[in-house]
Design an enzyme around this catalytic site. Structure first.
Site, PDB file in Angstrom:
ATOM      1  N   GLU A 128      -4.606  -2.510   2.865  1.00 15.33           N
ATOM      2  CA  GLU A 128      -4.347  -1.393   3.772  1.00 15.33           C
ATOM      3  C   GLU A 128      -3.437  -0.322   3.178  1.00 15.33           C
ATOM      4  O   GLU A 128      -3.581   0.861   3.475  1.00 15.33           O
ATOM      5  CB  GLU A 128      -3.793  -1.873   5.115  1.00 15.33           C
ATOM      6  CG  GLU A 128      -2.482  -2.598   5.058  1.00 15.33           C
ATOM      7  CD  GLU A 128      -2.000  -2.984   6.459  1.00 15.33           C
ATOM      8  OE1 GLU A 128      -1.884  -2.098   7.313  1.00 15.33           O
ATOM      9  OE2 GLU A 128      -1.745  -4.179   6.689  1.00 15.33           O
ATOM     10  N   SER A 179       5.873   1.027   8.026  1.00 15.28           N
ATOM     11  CA  SER A 179       5.910   0.819   6.575  1.00 15.28           C
ATOM     12  C   SER A 179       6.232   2.145   5.909  1.00 15.28           C
ATOM     13  O   SER A 179       5.708   3.178   6.335  1.00 15.28           O
ATOM     14  CB  SER A 179       4.542   0.379   6.044  1.00 15.28           C
ATOM     15  OG  SER A 179       4.381  -0.995   6.185  1.00 15.28           O
ATOM     16  N   ARG A 191       5.720   0.126  -1.848  1.00 19.53           N
ATOM     17  CA  ARG A 191       6.218   0.018  -0.471  1.00 19.53           C
ATOM     18  C   ARG A 191       7.715  -0.188  -0.570  1.00 19.53           C
ATOM     19  O   ARG A 191       8.177  -1.173  -1.131  1.00 19.53           O
ATOM     20  CB  ARG A 191       5.553  -1.164   0.240  1.00 19.53           C
ATOM     21  CG  ARG A 191       5.949  -1.300   1.697  1.00 19.53           C
ATOM     22  CD  ARG A 191       5.227  -2.488   2.347  1.00 19.53           C
ATOM     23  NE  ARG A 191       5.448  -2.545   3.780  1.00 19.53           N
ATOM     24  CZ  ARG A 191       6.471  -3.168   4.352  1.00 19.53           C
ATOM     25  NH1 ARG A 191       7.367  -3.785   3.601  1.00 19.53           N
ATOM     26  NH2 ARG A 191       6.594  -3.176   5.670  1.00 19.53           N
TER      27      ARG A 191
END
Ligand code: ADP
Length: 352
Positions: A128, A179, A191
């Site tokens: 994702e 996120s 991330r």
């Protein structure tokens, strides 16, 4: 089947359907009748079952994907309704296609077996976060809120932002949770932060505090409310500004900080509680984003995710907070298709 990209999130499933301009493409597929039925059903309706919705205002025609021209349609439904979606897919004979569909989000893993067993559909899975930064349509639709001011929520306007030279930028994806990604090049991202206090928290707390049952209801309540009746402000403590450290009297010192007093609780309406919940969650995300941007030395912060859908209150609050607390060094940016970037990236991953 390059025609679909699906992002199965913690709260919402986002489905993008690419309708080729040249329908001969569909005709050439083996199972042309089934494909035609699915096509007619998707573009002939704007609501599917009880909860599926096509966001017609987001539709994009004349798009070039994988060498083909066509129209992009944007559809969403609650992930909790996946069973109904699979039943629907079954009734439209998806299983006869015996093919794969591109999918991302946690649900691509969670529902993989169910798709295979019940409708013989293989989920072609993509990560994702890879999908989130994959889309190349950012430049077309990026905007910011000009002169956002927390004291005058209706004053600011949407202004297009030229995002042709984007790197580096931060992506703050506000879905059920949050996120944050630092993106330094087309294939270079990490991330850098996450928070469990996101859109799901806003909706969950709002349902508990006000008895509302939908996101739309929660946002409508918040739009009517006054968070100052719920939060403790700097002026409630100082009687005015705390000038030494440049803190305005209207700055929230303690979210929900008045609610320990019975009289204040009695005065606070459901709308006030909804507004305070929205402001609390938004400001928390804003300050985390600001700290991460400063640490990563990045000045463009792109906010995405369905928490921002029909939620100009939070967008303007983020725009104001990013600018004000960074002395104008940081810019909060937004995108028209805020919740669909995972699904879009999923199609792009497939065709690239
Ligand atoms: P996820 O991938 O985690 O499902 P999304 O980007 O789709 O994340 O955002 C989900 C959040 O969007 C919800 O937590 C809620 O705050 C908000 N939201 C916007 N529209 C809706 C809706 N129709 N139903 C439920 N939540 C919605």
């Amino acid at each position: 089947m390059p025609w679909f990209g699906m992002d199965i999130g913690g709260t919402l499933t986002k489905l993008i359907y690419f309708e080729p301009s040249d329908m001969m493409e569909l005709e050439q597929q083996g199972e042309k009748e089934t494909l035609k039925t699915i096509h007619r059903y998707l573009v002939g309706n704007i609501a599917y079952g009880n909860t599926g919705i096509r966001d017609t205002h987001l539709e994009m025609s004349n798009q070039q994907i994988g060498g083909k021209k066509g129209t992009l349609h944007f559809i969403r439904f609650p992930t909790s309704e996946m069973n109904a979606f699979i039943n629907l897919a079954k009734s439209k004979n998806f299983s006869t296609l015996a093919c794969a569909i591109c999918a991302t989000g946690g649900g691509a893993y969670k529902f993989e077996m169910e798709f295979k067993q019940r409708i013989n559909l293989t989920l072609h899975k993509f990560d994702e976060l890879d999908c989130l930064i994959k889309d190349r349509n950012f430049p077309l639709e990026c905007y910011y809120w000009k002169d956002a001011d927390s004291d005058k929520p209706n004053s600011s306007n949407k202004v297009p932002f030229d995002f042709h030279n984007p790197y580096p930028y931060l992506v703050v994806n506000i879905g059920s949770g949050v996120s944050i990604l630092a993106v330094r090049g087309p294939f270079d991202y990490k991330r850098v932060w996450g928070s469990s206090l996101g859109g799901g928290t806003f909706l969950g707390l709002c349902c508990l505090l006000t008895g509302c049952t939908t996101f739309e209801e929660a946002i409508a309540l918040a739009a009517e409310g006054d968070s100052h009746k719920v939060d403790k402000l700097v002026k409630d403590i100082y009687g005015g500004d705390y000038s030494r450290f440049n803190l305005k009297g209207a700055t929230v010192a303690s979210s929900f900080g008045q609610m320990n007093i019975e009289e204040k609780r009695e005065q606070a309406s459901k709308s006030d509680l909804a507004r305070s919940t929205l402001v609390t969650i938004t400001n928390n995300i804003g300050s985390i984003a600001r700290m991460v941007a400063t640490t990563e030395k990045i000045d463009k912060v792109v906010f995405v995710g369905n928490f921002l859908r029909v939620n100009t209150i939070s967008m303007k609050l983020l725009a104001y907070a990013m600018e004000y607390w960074s002395d104008g060094a940081l810019k909060a940016l937004f995108l028209e298709h805020e919740g669909y970037f995972g699904a879009m990236g999923c199609i792009m991953e497939y065709v690239s």
